[in-house]
Design a protein around this motif. Structure first.
Motif, PDB file in Angstrom:
ATOM      1  N   GLY A 149       0.794  -1.219   0.000  1.00 45.22           N
ATOM      2  CA  GLY A 149       0.000   0.000   0.000  1.00 45.22           C
ATOM      3  C   GLY A 149       0.824   1.266   0.000  1.00 45.22           C
ATOM      4  N   ALA A 150       2.158   1.142  -0.073  1.00 43.33           N
ATOM      5  CA  ALA A 150       3.103   2.255  -0.203  1.00 43.33           C
ATOM      6  C   ALA A 150       3.170   3.214   0.980  1.00 43.33           C
ATOM      7  N   PRO A 151       2.766   2.838   2.206  1.00 45.22           N
ATOM      8  CA  PRO A 151       3.009   3.743   3.322  1.00 45.22           C
ATOM      9  C   PRO A 151       4.480   3.729   3.688  1.00 45.22           C
ATOM     10  N   GLY A 152       4.996   4.883   4.075  1.00 48.27           N
ATOM     11  CA  GLY A 152       6.378   4.942   4.518  1.00 48.27           C
ATOM     12  C   GLY A 152       7.394   4.912   3.408  1.00 48.27           C
ATOM     13  N   LEU A 153       6.997   5.150   2.181  1.00 53.00           N
ATOM     14  CA  LEU A 153       7.937   5.150   1.063  1.00 53.00           C
ATOM     15  C   LEU A 153       8.186   6.579   0.609  1.00 53.00           C
ATOM     16  N   ASP A 154       9.446   6.992   0.594  1.00 51.74           N
ATOM     17  CA  ASP A 154       9.803   8.317   0.098  1.00 51.74           C
ATOM     18  C   ASP A 154       9.290   8.445  -1.339  1.00 51.74           C
ATOM     19  N   PRO A 155       8.473   9.459  -1.632  1.00 51.48           N
ATOM     20  CA  PRO A 155       7.904   9.558  -2.988  1.00 51.48           C
ATOM     21  C   PRO A 155       8.973   9.693  -4.068  1.00 51.48           C
ATOM     22  N   GLY A 156      10.156  10.201  -3.710  1.00 58.36           N
ATOM     23  CA  GLY A 156      11.226  10.313  -4.683  1.00 58.36           C
ATOM     24  C   GLY A 156      11.769   8.972  -5.130  1.00 58.36           C
ATOM     25  N   CYS A 157      11.434   7.903  -4.408  1.00 59.03           N
ATOM     26  CA  CYS A 157      11.908   6.556  -4.748  1.00 59.03           C
ATOM     27  C   CYS A 157      10.909   5.774  -5.586  1.00 59.03           C
ATOM     28  N   LEU A 158       9.780   6.378  -5.880  1.00 58.05           N
ATOM     29  CA  LEU A 158       8.730   5.667  -6.604  1.00 58.05           C
ATOM     30  C   LEU A 158       8.781   6.051  -8.077  1.00 58.05           C
ATOM     31  N   ALA A 159       9.109   5.086  -8.920  1.00 57.35           N
ATOM     32  CA  ALA A 159       9.195   5.337 -10.360  1.00 57.35           C
ATOM     33  C   ALA A 159       7.850   5.806 -10.897  1.00 57.35           C
ATOM     34  N   VAL A 160       7.915   6.578 -11.972  1.00 61.23           N
ATOM     35  CA  VAL A 160       6.703   7.177 -12.535  1.00 61.23           C
ATOM     36  C   VAL A 160       5.655   6.126 -12.846  1.00 61.23           C
ATOM     37  N   GLU A 161       6.084   5.020 -13.444  1.00 65.29           N
ATOM     38  CA  GLU A 161       5.117   3.995 -13.843  1.00 65.29           C
ATOM     39  C   GLU A 161       4.464   3.325 -12.641  1.00 65.29           C
ATOM     40  N   LEU A 162       5.151   3.320 -11.486  1.00 64.33           N
ATOM     41  CA  LEU A 162       4.558   2.758 -10.271  1.00 64.33           C
ATOM     42  C   LEU A 162       3.651   3.768  -9.586  1.00 64.33           C
ATOM     43  N   ALA A 163       4.039   5.044  -9.633  1.00 60.25           N
ATOM     44  CA  ALA A 163       3.211   6.090  -9.032  1.00 60.25           C
ATOM     45  C   ALA A 163       1.849   6.180  -9.707  1.00 60.25           C
ATOM     46  N   SER A 164       1.783   5.784 -10.980  1.00 54.53           N
ATOM     47  CA  SER A 164       0.510   5.836 -11.700  1.00 54.53           C
ATOM     48  C   SER A 164      -0.273   4.531 -11.594  1.00 54.53           C
ATOM     49  N   GLY A 165       0.186   3.611 -10.716  1.00 55.74           N
ATOM     50  CA  GLY A 165      -0.565   2.395 -10.446  1.00 55.74           C
ATOM     51  C   GLY A 165      -0.033   1.135 -11.086  1.00 55.74           C
ATOM     52  N   GLY A 166       1.137   1.202 -11.726  1.00 59.68           N
ATOM     53  CA  GLY A 166       1.698   0.016 -12.348  1.00 59.68           C
ATOM     54  C   GLY A 166       2.207  -0.992 -11.336  1.00 59.68           C
ATOM     55  N   GLN A 167       2.394  -2.218 -11.785  1.00 55.77           N
ATOM     56  CA  GLN A 167       2.873  -3.276 -10.916  1.00 55.77           C
ATOM     57  C   GLN A 167       4.389  -3.169 -10.724  1.00 55.77           C
ATOM     58  N   PRO A 168       4.887  -3.484  -9.505  1.00 55.86           N
ATOM     59  CA  PRO A 168       6.331  -3.449  -9.265  1.00 55.86           C
ATOM     60  C   PRO A 168       7.083  -4.358 -10.236  1.00 55.86           C
ATOM     61  N   HIS A 169       8.271  -3.911 -10.645  1.00 52.91           N
ATOM     62  CA  HIS A 169       9.102  -4.679 -11.566  1.00 52.91           C
ATOM     63  C   HIS A 169      10.559  -4.315 -11.307  1.00 52.91           C
ATOM     64  N   PRO A 170      11.515  -5.107 -11.784  1.00 52.41           N
ATOM     65  CA  PRO A 170      12.921  -4.871 -11.465  1.00 52.41           C
ATOM     66  C   PRO A 170      13.433  -3.480 -11.818  1.00 52.41           C
ATOM     67  N   LEU A 171      12.989  -2.904 -12.942  1.00 51.82           N
ATOM     68  CA  LEU A 171      13.485  -1.584 -13.316  1.00 51.82           C
ATOM     69  C   LEU A 171      12.948  -0.501 -12.390  1.00 51.82           C
ATOM     70  N   GLY A 172      11.863  -0.796 -11.692  1.00 50.88           N
ATOM     71  CA  GLY A 172      11.417   0.106 -10.630  1.00 50.88           C
ATOM     72  C   GLY A 172      12.378   0.094  -9.456  1.00 50.88           C
ATOM     73  N   ASP A 173      12.942  -1.084  -9.159  1.00 51.81           N
ATOM     74  CA  ASP A 173      13.978  -1.177  -8.127  1.00 51.81           C
ATOM     75  C   ASP A 173      15.221  -0.395  -8.526  1.00 51.81           C
ATOM     76  N   ILE A 174      15.579  -0.426  -9.824  1.00 53.21           N
ATOM     77  CA  ILE A 174      16.740   0.325 -10.307  1.00 53.21           C
ATOM     78  C   ILE A 174      16.518   1.819 -10.080  1.00 53.21           C
ATOM     79  N   PHE A 175      15.324   2.300 -10.399  1.00 58.10           N
ATOM     80  CA  PHE A 175      14.984   3.707 -10.164  1.00 58.10           C
ATOM     81  C   PHE A 175      15.155   4.036  -8.680  1.00 58.10           C
TER      82      PHE A 175
END
Length: 321
Positions: A164-190
């Protein structure tokens, strides 16, 4: 290490709660509630992580179970799990002196030197590469999820986005995840790029000129809005972070910024092979002020006195791994 508040649990299964790991000033950006605790007889001390009130407890517990089942290198190792009488899930990990990355910067007195950040990033990239090879996405990399120990960095906060993304610095959330996409490895790279930016500047969304030239392009590529423009694997990112060893990097300054002759490049950048990158025989050098903070935490913890009389409360469905 912070004093307990009145609303903090007094126990987790067989453990007496001694202190909070995180300062009040960082609580909004911490992916889980984290405590230092000890058995009533004093035999074992653990780090206890419990779900936040605004997280999905079932999803949080499931992700914690997944980290145990796969035993990912550089991820926090779990030894047991359970739930409080109120139904809050928790897990325990063996205690070693450790500081969340925000506390590391506070102890150091500001952003970390580039050489320390390279080694920090290499350890985290090593863990993410292992996770991705197992088909896992961390989905919670952030400054507060990074725990620095004398043996190198560890990653907690696994699955924060899925919970549910509580406690996550918004600067660490990739654009595609911020818009509701599913987590993926390139999101971890971001997210790892944002963590490295934080370690170098004190915030996760820096101006390009704030970053040191040696890491500017690499971090900028990690933070690209288009996933196709990011490093395409954690292993590739790891290779870039250790590349100065092969290319003949510039000499690094002393870890605490002291004046004088710089350290030889080999002292800072020649790393052992990746599988043993952060074993205890080759742990990354830490600034003296950070080492002192780790030692101070350990000393404070030893000095905490347990209650004279204490009876454990029942813990639902406790597991020992």
């Amino acid at each position: 290490m912070e004093r307990l508040r009145q609303d903090d649990p007094q126990h987790f299964g067989p453990y007496v709660t001694l202190a909070r790991l995180d300062a009040d000033s960082t609580v909004d950006s911490v992916p889980e509630r984290r405590y230092l605790a000890r058995t009533a007889g004093g035999e074992r001390t653990v780090l206890v992580c419990a779900a936040r009130a605004d997280a999905d407890p079932a999803r949080w517990a499931g992700d914690a179970e997944s980290t145990w089942r796969h035993r990912v290198p550089r991820f926090l190792s779990l030894t047991e799990s359970g739930s409080t009488p109120e139904g809050v899930p928790w897990y325990g990990a063996p205690y070693t002196p450790l500081l969340p990355l925000p506390a590391v910067l506070a102890a150091y007195g500001g952003p970390l030197p580039e050489d320390v950040v390279r080694r920090l990033g290499a350890g985290l990239a090593e863990g993410l590469a292992a996770a991705h090879s197992m088909g896992l996405t961390h989905a919670g990399v952030s400054p507060a999820a990074v725990l620095l120990t004398p043996g190198g960095p560890l990653l907690g906060g696994f699955g924060t986005v899925r919970a549910g993304a509580p406690g996550l610095d918004p600067g660490c959330l990739a654009v595609e995840l911020a818009s509701g996409g599913q987590p993926h490895p390139l999101g971890d790279i971001f997210a790892l790029g944002a963590v490295l930016a934080y370690a170098l500047t004190g915030h996760t969304v820096p101006e390009r000129d704030e970053l040191p030239p040696g890491l500017r392009q690499l971090i900028a590529s990690c933070l690209a809005r288009d996933p196709a423009d990011r490093p395409q694997s954690a292993q590739a990112l790891l290779c870039e972070l250790v590349r100065p060893a092969a290319d003949g990097a510039q000499d690094a300054p002393a870890a605490d910024g002291a004046q004088g002759a710089p350290a030889a490049a080999s002292e800072w950048y020649v790393l052992p092979p990746v599988p043993t990158l952060f074993d205890h025989a080759s742990a990354p050098p830490l600034p003296g002020r950070v080492v002192a903070a780790l030692a101070d935490q350990s000393a404070q913890l030893l000095a905490v006195e347990l209650p004279a009389v204490w009876e454990p409360f029942p813990s639902a469905a406790q597991k020992v791994y």
